[in-house]
Design an enzyme around this catalytic site. Sequence first.
Site, PDB file in Angstrom:
ATOM      1  N   LEU A  71      -4.085 -10.055  -2.131  1.00 34.62           N
ATOM      2  CA  LEU A  71      -3.260  -8.876  -2.375  1.00 34.62           C
ATOM      3  C   LEU A  71      -1.903  -9.138  -1.746  1.00 34.62           C
ATOM      4  CD1 LEU A  71      -5.465  -5.734  -1.516  1.00 34.62           C
ATOM      5  CD2 LEU A  71      -4.820  -6.552  -3.776  1.00 34.62           C
ATOM      6  N   ASP A  72      -0.854  -8.587  -2.345  1.00 39.42           N
ATOM      7  CA  ASP A  72       0.484  -8.717  -1.765  1.00 39.42           C
ATOM      8  C   ASP A  72       0.482  -8.144  -0.344  1.00 39.42           C
ATOM      9  OD1 ASP A  72       1.247  -9.671  -4.232  1.00 39.42           O
ATOM     10  OD2 ASP A  72       2.209  -7.799  -4.865  1.00 39.42           O
ATOM     11  N   ARG A  73       1.305  -8.722   0.499  1.00 37.58           N
ATOM     12  CA  ARG A  73       1.331  -8.326   1.917  1.00 37.58           C
ATOM     13  C   ARG A  73       1.559  -6.822   2.140  1.00 37.58           C
ATOM     14  NH1 ARG A  73       3.628 -11.932   6.866  1.00 37.58           N
ATOM     15  NH2 ARG A  73       2.835 -10.590   8.502  1.00 37.58           N
ATOM     16  N   THR A  75       0.769  -4.378   0.283  1.00 32.37           N
ATOM     17  CA  THR A  75      -0.238  -3.601  -0.440  1.00 32.37           C
ATOM     18  C   THR A  75      -1.485  -3.412   0.416  1.00 32.37           C
ATOM     19  OG1 THR A  75       0.578  -4.578  -2.496  1.00 32.37           O
ATOM     20  CG2 THR A  75      -1.571  -3.555  -2.593  1.00 32.37           C
TER      21      THR A  75
END
Length: 236
Positions: A71-73, A75
């Site tokens: 997951l994107d940081r 998020t």
Amino acid sequence: MSTNQQKIHSTPANLQVIYEDNHLIAINKRAGDIVQGDKTGDTPLSEVVKQYLKIKYDKPGNVYLGVAHRLDRPTTGIVVFAKSSKALPRLNKLFAEKDAQKTYWAIVGKQPDQKSGTLIHWLKRNPKQNKSYAHKNQVPDSKKAILDYEVLKQLDRYTLLEIDLKTGRHHQIRSQLAALGCPIKGDLKYGADRSNKDGSIHLHARRLRFVHPVKKELLELVAPLPQENLWKACKQ
């Protein structure tokens, strides 16, 4: 700074475990956690989970843990790790072949014109900017991106969307919602008015459905929402 605005990283002591068995462990990722090590040198969530397992089971040696997706940081939400070498390649295959149903919740400042719909774009990634640009038509080196969205709740100044991903592209939801004119709250990179004070964006990997790679049973995992006022207002 209130507790709502402090950046709290996951540690072995405060790790939010959603599900665990002999083969898998699912974590509710906090904003700011990186799933896998990168050039920042910050301790990744994968290492935190290893430490958690080492302590919990009093393991003397190295702990096996495989990273199957990310997951994107900024998020939050569900991240699944493999605890066994048997589960990892199967989990990798499951995510690569889009056999996992991913549902996200996003809070946006502007309500879409339609209450629900399907977004189809061609995304082109710019590695230097770490950003993906959404195009209506195919351009060189672009990849097709598809998602379904639905308005779940209208808040005072924001709108809660539920998103079902049909493809898994770099920054797909962030880029496609921005192209719709509805950037995610706090997502400066994709056109939000201002950042969130804790560096998060209001994008949460809410639900994940897939067939367990070893037990062959259907798993449905749900990640509790962050303890933050706007997310609290989204509880239904």
